[in-house]
Motif scaffolding. Structure first.
Motif, PDB file in Angstrom:
ATOM      1  N   MET A 223      33.877  35.035  44.867  1.00 30.38           N
ATOM      2  CA  MET A 223      33.880  35.632  43.523  1.00 30.38           C
ATOM      3  C   MET A 223      32.808  36.300  42.892  1.00 30.38           C
ATOM      4  O   MET A 223      32.551  36.825  42.222  1.00 30.38           O
ATOM      5  CB  MET A 223      33.754  34.938  42.218  1.00 30.38           C
ATOM      6  CG  MET A 223      34.682  33.496  42.197  1.00 30.38           C
ATOM      7  SD  MET A 223      34.834  32.536  40.678  1.00 30.38           S
ATOM      8  CE  MET A 223      36.111  33.758  39.993  1.00 30.38           C
ATOM      9  N   ILE A 230      30.104  33.152  35.997  1.00 29.21           N
ATOM     10  CA  ILE A 230      31.423  31.845  36.030  1.00 29.21           C
ATOM     11  C   ILE A 230      31.555  30.743  35.748  1.00 29.21           C
ATOM     12  O   ILE A 230      32.061  30.280  35.774  1.00 29.21           O
ATOM     13  CB  ILE A 230      32.314  32.693  37.112  1.00 29.21           C
ATOM     14  CG1 ILE A 230      32.937  33.929  36.671  1.00 29.21           C
ATOM     15  CG2 ILE A 230      33.983  32.202  36.970  1.00 29.21           C
ATOM     16  CD1 ILE A 230      33.028  35.252  38.075  1.00 29.21           C
ATOM     17  N   ARG A 302      33.327  37.892  29.836  1.00 32.61           N
ATOM     18  CA  ARG A 302      33.072  38.130  30.950  1.00 32.61           C
ATOM     19  C   ARG A 302      34.395  39.463  30.873  1.00 32.61           C
ATOM     20  O   ARG A 302      35.587  38.926  30.443  1.00 32.61           O
ATOM     21  CB  ARG A 302      34.331  36.979  31.605  1.00 32.61           C
ATOM     22  CG  ARG A 302      33.663  35.423  32.042  1.00 32.61           C
ATOM     23  CD  ARG A 302      33.635  34.184  32.532  1.00 32.61           C
ATOM     24  NE  ARG A 302      34.695  34.234  33.205  1.00 32.61           N
ATOM     25  CZ  ARG A 302      35.462  33.231  34.049  1.00 32.61           C
ATOM     26  NH1 ARG A 302      35.724  32.358  33.260  1.00 32.61           N
ATOM     27  NH2 ARG A 302      36.245  33.797  34.860  1.00 32.61           N
ATOM     28  N   THR A 303      34.116  40.024  31.699  1.00 37.69           N
ATOM     29  CA  THR A 303      35.205  41.297  32.043  1.00 37.69           C
ATOM     30  C   THR A 303      35.672  41.209  33.513  1.00 37.69           C
ATOM     31  O   THR A 303      34.802  41.471  34.454  1.00 37.69           O
ATOM     32  CB  THR A 303      34.720  42.318  31.750  1.00 37.69           C
ATOM     33  OG1 THR A 303      33.569  42.655  30.131  1.00 37.69           O
ATOM     34  CG2 THR A 303      35.565  43.601  31.860  1.00 37.69           C
ATOM     35  N   ASN A 304      37.029  40.765  33.980  1.00 37.03           N
ATOM     36  CA  ASN A 304      37.521  41.309  35.142  1.00 37.03           C
ATOM     37  C   ASN A 304      39.176  42.262  35.167  1.00 37.03           C
ATOM     38  O   ASN A 304      40.034  42.510  35.207  1.00 37.03           O
ATOM     39  CB  ASN A 304      38.403  39.843  35.422  1.00 37.03           C
ATOM     40  CG  ASN A 304      38.817  40.232  37.283  1.00 37.03           C
ATOM     41  OD1 ASN A 304      39.209  41.100  37.671  1.00 37.03           O
ATOM     42  ND2 ASN A 304      39.033  38.489  37.104  1.00 37.03           N
ATOM     43  N   ARG A 305      38.266  43.567  36.074  1.00 32.53           N
ATOM     44  CA  ARG A 305      38.925  44.645  36.431  1.00 32.53           C
ATOM     45  C   ARG A 305      39.757  44.708  37.511  1.00 32.53           C
ATOM     46  O   ARG A 305      40.074  45.695  38.188  1.00 32.53           O
ATOM     47  CB  ARG A 305      38.230  45.995  35.956  1.00 32.53           C
ATOM     48  CG  ARG A 305      37.666  46.086  34.632  1.00 32.53           C
ATOM     49  CD  ARG A 305      38.715  47.023  34.171  1.00 32.53           C
ATOM     50  NE  ARG A 305      38.864  47.960  34.637  1.00 32.53           N
ATOM     51  CZ  ARG A 305      38.512  49.406  34.403  1.00 32.53           C
ATOM     52  NH1 ARG A 305      37.269  49.696  33.715  1.00 32.53           N
ATOM     53  NH2 ARG A 305      38.990  50.197  34.820  1.00 32.53           N
ATOM     54  N   ALA A 306      39.540  43.052  37.946  1.00 30.07           N
ATOM     55  CA  ALA A 306      40.483  43.282  39.360  1.00 30.07           C
ATOM     56  C   ALA A 306      42.073  43.958  39.620  1.00 30.07           C
ATOM     57  O   ALA A 306      42.949  44.242  40.576  1.00 30.07           O
ATOM     58  CB  ALA A 306      40.565  41.905  40.144  1.00 30.07           C
ATOM     59  N   TYR A 312      38.833  46.782  42.427  1.00 29.06           N
ATOM     60  CA  TYR A 312      39.035  45.832  43.395  1.00 29.06           C
ATOM     61  C   TYR A 312      38.442  46.070  44.872  1.00 29.06           C
ATOM     62  O   TYR A 312      38.507  44.970  45.671  1.00 29.06           O
ATOM     63  CB  TYR A 312      41.103  45.467  43.129  1.00 29.06           C
ATOM     64  CG  TYR A 312      41.247  44.289  44.280  1.00 29.06           C
ATOM     65  CD1 TYR A 312      41.406  43.302  44.452  1.00 29.06           C
ATOM     66  CD2 TYR A 312      42.557  44.899  45.405  1.00 29.06           C
ATOM     67  CE1 TYR A 312      41.464  42.438  45.656  1.00 29.06           C
ATOM     68  CE2 TYR A 312      42.727  43.855  46.617  1.00 29.06           C
ATOM     69  CZ  TYR A 312      42.454  42.978  45.946  1.00 29.06           C
ATOM     70  OH  TYR A 312      43.101  41.859  47.323  1.00 29.06           O
ATOM     71  N   ASN A 344      32.344  45.246  29.127  1.00 26.22           N
ATOM     72  CA  ASN A 344      31.547  44.208  28.743  1.00 26.22           C
ATOM     73  C   ASN A 344      30.860  44.604  27.058  1.00 26.22           C
ATOM     74  O   ASN A 344      31.199  44.082  26.665  1.00 26.22           O
ATOM     75  CB  ASN A 344      30.748  43.907  29.905  1.00 26.22           C
ATOM     76  CG  ASN A 344      30.813  42.850  29.449  1.00 26.22           C
ATOM     77  OD1 ASN A 344      29.540  42.772  29.401  1.00 26.22           O
ATOM     78  ND2 ASN A 344      31.493  41.472  30.222  1.00 26.22           N
ATOM     79  N   GLY A 463      35.197  42.695  42.945  1.00 27.02           N
ATOM     80  CA  GLY A 463      36.578  42.447  41.875  1.00 27.02           C
ATOM     81  C   GLY A 463      37.432  43.142  41.389  1.00 27.02           C
ATOM     82  O   GLY A 463      38.578  43.121  41.613  1.00 27.02           O
ATOM     83  N   LYS A 465      33.958  42.276  38.904  1.00 25.89           N
ATOM     84  CA  LYS A 465      33.436  41.999  37.435  1.00 25.89           C
ATOM     85  C   LYS A 465      32.097  41.829  37.134  1.00 25.89           C
ATOM     86  O   LYS A 465      31.364  42.272  37.208  1.00 25.89           O
ATOM     87  CB  LYS A 465      33.971  40.369  37.887  1.00 25.89           C
ATOM     88  CG  LYS A 465      35.242  40.001  38.284  1.00 25.89           C
ATOM     89  CD  LYS A 465      34.619  38.512  38.117  1.00 25.89           C
ATOM     90  CE  LYS A 465      34.426  38.069  39.916  1.00 25.89           C
ATOM     91  NZ  LYS A 465      35.321  38.455  40.611  1.00 25.89           N
ATOM     92  N   ASN A 467      29.865  39.665  34.156  1.00 24.69           N
ATOM     93  CA  ASN A 467      29.577  38.586  32.688  1.00 24.69           C
ATOM     94  C   ASN A 467      28.303  39.555  32.158  1.00 24.69           C
ATOM     95  O   ASN A 467      27.552  39.555  32.462  1.00 24.69           O
ATOM     96  CB  ASN A 467      30.358  37.735  33.817  1.00 24.69           C
ATOM     97  CG  ASN A 467      30.964  37.419  34.251  1.00 24.69           C
ATOM     98  OD1 ASN A 467      32.370  38.478  33.837  1.00 24.69           O
ATOM     99  ND2 ASN A 467      31.251  37.062  36.123  1.00 24.69           N
TER     100      ASN A 467
END
Length: 504
Positions: A223, A230, A302-306, A312, A344, A463, A465, A467
């Motif tokens: 991660m 996380i 949390r921000t996830n742009r996978a 990615y 974010n 990712g 990410k 956070n």
């Protein structure tokens, strides 16, 4: 109609009648009963009020006392339910960071000697690594694993030795500082991105400290450098269901197993940036621990742009052209980090910014919409809120000087606010997700944390990410003996020349 069909029809009708009977018994009857009871209660209350108005003083006092006690009982019951359903407060009791001995220090010149001695690098690759080190923002005292300093041993045993030394060193200091027994810990979350042996690192901690058999143990892998926040988010959620408990979060990364010996430029960068480090954080939801806790957790976002291919693959572990495994950093990593950070902080802003900043942002947004609709009006630039009004301390992941430069410009931060991140990068290098805690330890060692101060931790990782964690100081926090900056904090800050990063 045949006899069989008659039987089926009769059976169907009986089934329907049976269903109606159940519905009548389970739904209609209770509702009618409740309605009747409510009418009785209303009628009784009216009678009480009538008797109260026509009774003598003593009877009125008795009735008033009875009604008062009943009302107080209802208020108490409602308040109890609300308290039980409200989220539990999460406090940071204490934290500790691993600091290796002087024999692990690796100046830039020694780093290059090790590359020449152990790697099969071309002269071009060696020159590239030398330039990276010169422009990294690193000092001469960052730490490297024993296995790489002595014999370039990348075995599983050597990797375990590095990671266990870092984890156990941080946990030992934490337990000593917090005066909490290991068997009191009910939740354990460990994160290490690229080194995940069997048994897990969390199992190694349970074995070393003899944690109790029902401990909720988790091991996060793959991660990236934002995994520490996380893990924090996971521990926070677990403390909502584990009452009167402690949660231990351990963040580390392994350099022994992930030293790259090939000539791919995008993978060579990690050899120059990552260094040995670990942090151990102790959370609690016990109200009695609030008086001795350092911080209260306010928000985790949390921000996830996978889902975006470019994000990615910004940090990607893979084989190079010679099938040598390494971690590739893309050229647009800094741009990707900026985009994910923007998303974010757009979500975080409404939670932390003062009303004046929210209004200015809204006015700017409306003005830009109007300008975009008109053909002759110039479109205004987006308004960047002043987060300095929301936070007194910023802990930005010390992933590299380029990332810190980008965030300093984007958030319009001062040199003093960037000081913990830049000095952590200079003194300890990129220690992955644990770097946020070295930075907070820096502010504590400087004696800058005062009661009521707000701290913003920003983690960026693969990712891709971004956070954020927001803390509020519950008391003044001063220098401590087991702070990683103890004994040398007076020598900081130092001047780190700003040199333009190189492209690869």
């Amino acid at each position: 109609m045949s006899s069989i069909q008659n039987v089926q029809l009769a059976t169907s009708q009986v089934t329907k009648l049976f269903r109606y009977a159940i519905y009548l018994f389970l739904v209609v009857v209770p509702v009618l009963f409740i309605k009747i009871r409510i009418q009785d209660i209303i009628s009784n209350v009216k009678n009480y009020l009538f008797e109260l108005s026509s009774s003598n003083v003593d009877e009125r006092s008795s009735l008033l006392l009875l009604l008062t006690i009943s009302a107080l009982g209802c208020v108490l019951a409602i308040s109890t339910v609300r308290v039980m359903r409200s989220p539990r407060h999460v406090y940071l009791l204490d934290f500790a960071c691993y600091k290796p001995g002087p024999d692990h220090e690796c100046p830039k010149e020694l780093t290059m000697k090790l590359s020449v001695a152990y790697g099969k690098f071309t002269e071009e690759s060696l020159n590239f690594q030398r330039k990276i080190l010169e422009r990294s923002g690193y000092g001469q005292r960052t730490y490297v694993a024993t296995a790489l300093l002595e014999k370039s041993d990348q075995s599983m045993a050597a990797a375990r030795e590095e990671t266990e030394a870092a984890m156990f060193g941080a946990i030992d200091d934490l337990l000593d500082k917090s005066r909490v027994e290991a068997r009191e810990i009910g939740v354990l979350v460990v994160n290490s991105s690229t080194f995940n042996p069997t048994p897990s690192l969390s199992a190694a901690i349970v074995n070393r400290y003899k944690l109790r058999g029902n401990v909720s143990s988790f091991n996060l892998g793959g991660m990236g450098c934002s995994a520490g926040l996380i893990a924090l988010d996971l521990a926070k959620d677990l403390l909502q269901v584990h009452s009167h408990s402690y949660a231990l979060i351990v963040s580390t990364e392994n350099t022994t197993r992930n030293w790259y010996g090939g000539n791919n430029r995008s993978m060579l960068v990690t050899n120059c940036l990552f260094r040995v480090g670990a942090s151990a954080v102790l959370l609690t939801n016990r109200p009695s621990d609030r008086r001795r806790a350092k911080y209260q957790l306010c928000h985790v976002l949390r921000t996830n742009r996978a889902s975006d291919d470019r994000c990615y693959r910004a940090v990607f572990q893979q084989e190079d052209e010679q099938n040598i495994v390494g971690v590739s950093l893309s050229r647009d990593l800094t741009a990707v980090a900026g985009e994910v950070l923007k998303e974010n902080i757009t979500k975080l802003g409404p939670l932390v910014l003062p009303l004046s900043e929210k209004l200015q942002f809204l006015a700017n947004l409306i003005a830009r919409k109007v300008a975009a609709a008109g053909a002759k009006t110039a479109v205004k630039k987006p308004y960047v809120p002043d987060f300095k009004l929301a936070f007194e301390h910023f802990c930005i992941h010390a992933g590299g000087r380029g990332v810190l430069d980008q965030l300093e410009e984007s958030l319009n931060l001062t040199e003093r606010l960037m000081e913990p991140s830049r000095m952590t990068l200079y003194r300890f290098g990129n220690t992955s997700s644990s770097s946020l805690w070295y930075e907070l330890a820096y502010s504590e060692a400087k004696g800058r944390v005062r009661r009521g101060d707000r701290v913003w931790q920003i983690g960026l990782g693969s990712g891709f990410k971004c956070n954020s964690a927001v803390w509020r100081a519950l008391r003044d926090v001063g220098p401590e003996e087991k702070n990683p900056w103890a004994g040398e904090i007076d020598g900081f800050p130092v001047i780190v020349p700003k040199i333009a990063p190189i492209l690869y």
